[in-house]
Design an enzyme around this catalytic site. Structure first.
Site, PDB file in Angstrom:
ATOM      1  N   ASP A  17       0.878  -1.175   0.000  1.00 22.77           N
ATOM      2  CA  ASP A  17       0.000   0.000   0.000  1.00 22.77           C
ATOM      3  C   ASP A  17       0.913   1.221   0.000  1.00 22.77           C
ATOM      4  O   ASP A  17       2.134   1.101   0.173  1.00 22.77           O
ATOM      5  CB  ASP A  17      -0.896  -0.021   1.257  1.00 22.77           C
ATOM      6  CG  ASP A  17      -1.831   1.184   1.319  1.00 22.77           C
ATOM      7  OD1 ASP A  17      -2.394   1.548   0.274  1.00 22.77           O
ATOM      8  OD2 ASP A  17      -1.988   1.784   2.399  1.00 22.77           O
ATOM      9  N   SER A  18       0.293   2.398  -0.137  1.00 21.23           N
ATOM     10  CA  SER A  18       1.091   3.623  -0.024  1.00 21.23           C
ATOM     11  C   SER A  18       1.532   3.844   1.429  1.00 21.23           C
ATOM     12  O   SER A  18       2.520   4.529   1.667  1.00 21.23           O
ATOM     13  CB  SER A  18       0.260   4.818  -0.488  1.00 21.23           C
ATOM     14  OG  SER A  18      -0.916   4.920   0.297  1.00 21.23           O
ATOM     15  N   TYR A  49      -1.178   8.143  -2.839  1.00 15.33           N
ATOM     16  CA  TYR A  49      -1.319   7.660  -4.214  1.00 15.33           C
ATOM     17  C   TYR A  49      -2.587   8.239  -4.874  1.00 15.33           C
ATOM     18  O   TYR A  49      -2.679   8.297  -6.093  1.00 15.33           O
ATOM     19  CB  TYR A  49      -1.455   6.133  -4.220  1.00 15.33           C
ATOM     20  CG  TYR A  49      -0.156   5.351  -4.238  1.00 15.33           C
ATOM     21  CD1 TYR A  49       1.075   5.930  -3.954  1.00 15.33           C
ATOM     22  CD2 TYR A  49      -0.182   3.986  -4.544  1.00 15.33           C
ATOM     23  CE1 TYR A  49       2.239   5.179  -3.979  1.00 15.33           C
ATOM     24  CE2 TYR A  49       0.980   3.229  -4.578  1.00 15.33           C
ATOM     25  CZ  TYR A  49       2.193   3.820  -4.297  1.00 15.33           C
ATOM     26  OH  TYR A  49       3.335   3.078  -4.328  1.00 15.33           O
ATOM     27  N   GLY A  50      -3.555   8.608  -4.055  1.00 11.54           N
ATOM     28  CA  GLY A  50      -4.887   8.939  -4.576  1.00 11.54           C
ATOM     29  C   GLY A  50      -4.969  10.168  -5.442  1.00 11.54           C
ATOM     30  O   GLY A  50      -5.990  10.403  -6.096  1.00 11.54           O
ATOM     31  N   CYS A  80      -4.060  -1.922  -1.994  1.00 11.89           N
ATOM     32  CA  CYS A  80      -4.220  -0.534  -2.419  1.00 11.89           C
ATOM     33  C   CYS A  80      -5.193  -0.502  -3.596  1.00 11.89           C
ATOM     34  O   CYS A  80      -4.864  -0.971  -4.690  1.00 11.89           O
ATOM     35  CB  CYS A  80      -2.863   0.029  -2.831  1.00 11.89           C
ATOM     36  SG  CYS A  80      -2.982   1.706  -3.469  1.00 11.89           S
ATOM     37  N   ASN A  81      -6.376   0.032  -3.363  1.00  9.96           N
ATOM     38  CA  ASN A  81      -7.388   0.131  -4.428  1.00  9.96           C
ATOM     39  C   ASN A  81      -6.918   1.012  -5.572  1.00  9.96           C
ATOM     40  O   ASN A  81      -7.226   0.765  -6.737  1.00  9.96           O
ATOM     41  CB  ASN A  81      -8.673   0.747  -3.871  1.00  9.96           C
ATOM     42  CG  ASN A  81      -9.388  -0.156  -2.897  1.00  9.96           C
ATOM     43  OD1 ASN A  81     -10.258  -0.920  -3.276  1.00  9.96           O
ATOM     44  ND2 ASN A  81      -9.025  -0.073  -1.627  1.00  9.96           N
ATOM     45  N   THR A  82      -6.190   2.080  -5.222  1.00 10.06           N
ATOM     46  CA  THR A  82      -5.799   3.058  -6.241  1.00 10.06           C
ATOM     47  C   THR A  82      -4.841   2.416  -7.258  1.00 10.06           C
ATOM     48  O   THR A  82      -5.004   2.586  -8.472  1.00 10.06           O
ATOM     49  CB  THR A  82      -5.149   4.282  -5.574  1.00 10.06           C
ATOM     50  OG1 THR A  82      -5.996   4.732  -4.509  1.00 10.06           O
ATOM     51  CG2 THR A  82      -4.953   5.404  -6.561  1.00 10.06           C
ATOM     52  N   GLU A 157      -2.729   9.210   7.854  1.00  9.45           N
ATOM     53  CA  GLU A 157      -1.258   9.114   7.925  1.00  9.45           C
ATOM     54  C   GLU A 157      -0.676  10.123   8.922  1.00  9.45           C
ATOM     55  O   GLU A 157       0.411   9.911   9.452  1.00  9.45           O
ATOM     56  CB  GLU A 157      -0.643   9.315   6.529  1.00  9.45           C
ATOM     57  CG  GLU A 157      -0.938   8.181   5.550  1.00  9.45           C
ATOM     58  CD  GLU A 157      -0.187   6.877   5.834  1.00  9.45           C
ATOM     59  OE1 GLU A 157       0.855   6.925   6.517  1.00  9.45           O
ATOM     60  OE2 GLU A 157      -0.648   5.810   5.378  1.00  9.45           O
ATOM     61  N   CYS A 189     -11.051   2.418  -0.227  1.00 11.23           N
ATOM     62  CA  CYS A 189      -9.639   2.708   0.017  1.00 11.23           C
ATOM     63  C   CYS A 189      -9.285   1.983   1.314  1.00 11.23           C
ATOM     64  O   CYS A 189     -10.049   2.043   2.285  1.00 11.23           O
ATOM     65  CB  CYS A 189      -9.420   4.212   0.182  1.00 11.23           C
ATOM     66  SG  CYS A 189      -7.790   4.658   0.830  1.00 11.23           S
ATOM     67  N   THR A 190      -8.148   1.309   1.327  1.00 10.42           N
ATOM     68  CA  THR A 190      -7.820   0.459   2.487  1.00 10.42           C
ATOM     69  C   THR A 190      -7.512   1.265   3.748  1.00 10.42           C
ATOM     70  O   THR A 190      -7.484   0.700   4.838  1.00 10.42           O
ATOM     71  CB  THR A 190      -6.629  -0.469   2.159  1.00 10.42           C
ATOM     72  OG1 THR A 190      -5.546   0.327   1.649  1.00 10.42           O
ATOM     73  CG2 THR A 190      -7.029  -1.531   1.153  1.00 10.42           C
ATOM     74  N   HIS A 191      -7.294   2.570   3.601  1.00 11.72           N
ATOM     75  CA  HIS A 191      -7.115   3.392   4.806  1.00 11.72           C
ATOM     76  C   HIS A 191      -8.431   3.585   5.574  1.00 11.72           C
ATOM     77  O   HIS A 191      -8.421   3.879   6.762  1.00 11.72           O
ATOM     78  CB  HIS A 191      -6.588   4.792   4.436  1.00 11.72           C
ATOM     79  CG  HIS A 191      -5.115   4.856   4.167  1.00 11.72           C
ATOM     80  ND1 HIS A 191      -4.545   4.355   3.022  1.00 11.72           N
ATOM     81  CD2 HIS A 191      -4.093   5.384   4.899  1.00 11.72           C
ATOM     82  CE1 HIS A 191      -3.234   4.578   3.054  1.00 11.72           C
ATOM     83  NE2 HIS A 191      -2.937   5.195   4.183  1.00 11.72           N
TER      84      HIS A 191
HETATM   85  N1  DGL Z   1      -4.832   2.918   0.583  1.00 14.45           N
HETATM   86  C1  DGL Z   1      -4.808   3.149  -0.809  1.00 14.45           C
HETATM   87  C2  DGL Z   1      -6.066   2.727  -1.513  1.00 14.45           C
HETATM   88  O1  DGL Z   1      -6.683   1.763  -1.113  1.00 14.45           O
HETATM   89  C3  DGL Z   1      -4.233   4.456  -1.322  1.00 14.45           C
HETATM   90  C4  DGL Z   1      -4.236   5.621  -0.459  1.00 14.45           C
HETATM   91  C5  DGL Z   1      -3.462   6.830  -0.979  1.00 14.45           C
HETATM   92  O2  DGL Z   1      -2.239   6.832  -0.857  1.00 14.45           O
HETATM   93  O3  DGL Z   1      -4.102   7.751  -1.495  1.00 14.45           O
HETATM   94  O4  DGL Z   1      -6.453   3.325  -2.480  1.00 14.45           O
END
Ligand code: DGL
Length: 283
Positions: A17-18, A49-50, A80-82, A157, A189-191
Site C-alpha cells: 500500500d502507499s 497515491y490517490g 491498495c485500491n488506487t 497518515e 480505500c484500504t485506509h
Molecule cells: N490505501 C490506498 C487505496 O486503497 C491508497 C491511499 C493513498 O495513498 O491515497 O487506495
C-alpha cells in the site's frame, strides 16, 4: 501463470500500500490465513497515491511488484485500491504469479447486500469508475454513487483520526451518499476501515458496510487452495518494509498491530534509471 510447482508453499504473501492502509488487509490475513508468512511494503515516501497520475501509479506498481518477485513471494494481495484501479491491468501481464485484487470480490459482496451502493475512495479510484464498472458488470440494475475523499488518507497518515476536523470532513463526504439513501457503503480505500469509529457515528445503522480487505483475503484463501499453495509449516514473522522513514511507519502502525514492528527502509530507483521495458509501460 508460473508453473505452480516452482512456487514454494512456504513463500511469503506480498502485500503493499502507499502507507498504513494495507494494515487493514494485513489484519485480515492474520485472521483468515494465520499460517501464512507475509511481506508488507508501504510506499510512504510517495504517498498519497490517490492524487497521482495513471503513469506514476503504473511505474510505482511495476517497481513494487518486480521487487516483491525478487523477494520470492508466492502471491501478491493488492492492499491498495488506487494501484489496482489505475495500474493493475497494465502491469499484470508482466508478472507470472497470482495477484489478487480488492475490487471484484468487494463488488460481488456489495451486490449481495444492496441495490443502492455508495463508494468512498481516493480521487483517482473514484474517477477511474473501477467500482462502478465492476458492480454494474455483476448487477446492471444496481445504482452506484462514488465520492472521492482527498483528505482522508493524509488525515490517517498524520494520525488525526480522533481530531474533530476529521469528523467534519467525513460528514461532508458522506452527505451526498446519505442524500441518495444508500443501503450499502464500500470502503473503496484500504485506509478507510481505520476511520470506522467516526464513520459509524455518521452512518445510519441500516447501511451495510463492505470492507474490501475481508473479501480480497477470502479470495486469496480460495486461490491458495486451488493452487495447493497454503503454507503447512509455522509462519515466519511478518517482514515490514517502507520507502519513507521506518520509525514513523513503525510508530503509527503500533495502534493497529498491537506491537511496534521492525521496519526496513527500501528505495526504488527514479524513472531515469529504470530499464527500458519498464519505462515503455508508463508511456
Ligand atoms: N490505501 C490506498 C487505496 O486503497 C491508497 C491511499 C493513498 O495513498 O491515497 O487506495
Amino acid at each position: 501463470m508460473k508453473n505452480t510447482e516452482s512456487i514454494s508453499q512456504a513463500g511469503r504473501i506480498g502485500i503493499f500500500d502507499s502507507g498504513v492502509g494495507g494494515l487493514t488487509v494485513l489484519r485480515e490475513l492474520y485472521r483468515q490465513l494465520p499460517n501464512e508468512s507475509i511481506l508488507y511494503f508501504a510506499d510512504t515516501a510517495r504517498l498519497p497515491y490517490g492524487t497521482r497520475s495513471h503513469d506514476e501509479l503504473v511505474l510505482f506498481t511495476s517497481q513494487i511488484l518486480t521487487w516483491m518477485v525478487q523477494q520470492d513471494v508466492k502471491m501478491i494481495v493488492m492492499a491498495c485500491n488506487t494501484s489496482e484501479a489505475l495500474a493493475l491491468e497494465t502491469v499484470r501481464p508482466q508478472f507470472n504469479l497470482p495477484i489478487m485484487g480488492l475490487i471484484q470480490p468487494s463488488a460481488c459482496a456489495a451486490v449481495c447486500q444492496g441495490k443502492r451502493i455508495g463508494v468512498i475512495a481516493t480521487p483517482a479510484t473514484a474517477a477511474s469508475n473501477a467500482y462502478l464498472l465492476a458492480i454494474q458488470s455483476i448487477e446492471p440494475a444496481a445504482q452506484v454513487w462514488q465520492v472521492g475523499c482527498p483528505e482522508f488518507v493524509p488525515l490517517v497518515e498524520q494520525n488525526r483520526i480522533n481530531d474533530p476536523y476529521t469528523s467534519l470532513v467525513a460528514r461532508n463526504y458522506l452527505a451526498p451518499l446519505l442524500q441518495q439513501s444508500i443501503d450499502t457503503l464500500i470502503y473503496g480505500c484500504t485506509h478507510y476501515p481505520h476511520l470506522k469509529p467516526i464513520l459509524q457515528k455518521i452512518l445510519p445503522a441500516s447501511v451495510k458496510v463492505i470492507n474490501p480487505a475481508v473479501h480480497v483475503v477470502t479470495a486469496a484463501a480460495q486461490k491458495l487452495d486451488l493452487l495447493t499453495l497454503r503454507n503447512s509449516r509455522a509462519p515466519l514473522p511478518t517482514r515490514f518494509c517502507a520507502s519513507g522513514c521506518p520509525q514513523q511507519f513503525a510508530h503509527l502502525s503500533r495502534q493497529w498491530l498491537g506491537f511496534t514492528p521492525v521496519v526496513e527502509e527500501i528505495h526504488f530507483p527514479d524513472e531515469s534509471s529504470l530499464d527500458h521495458s519498464l519505462r515503455l509501460l508508463v508511456r
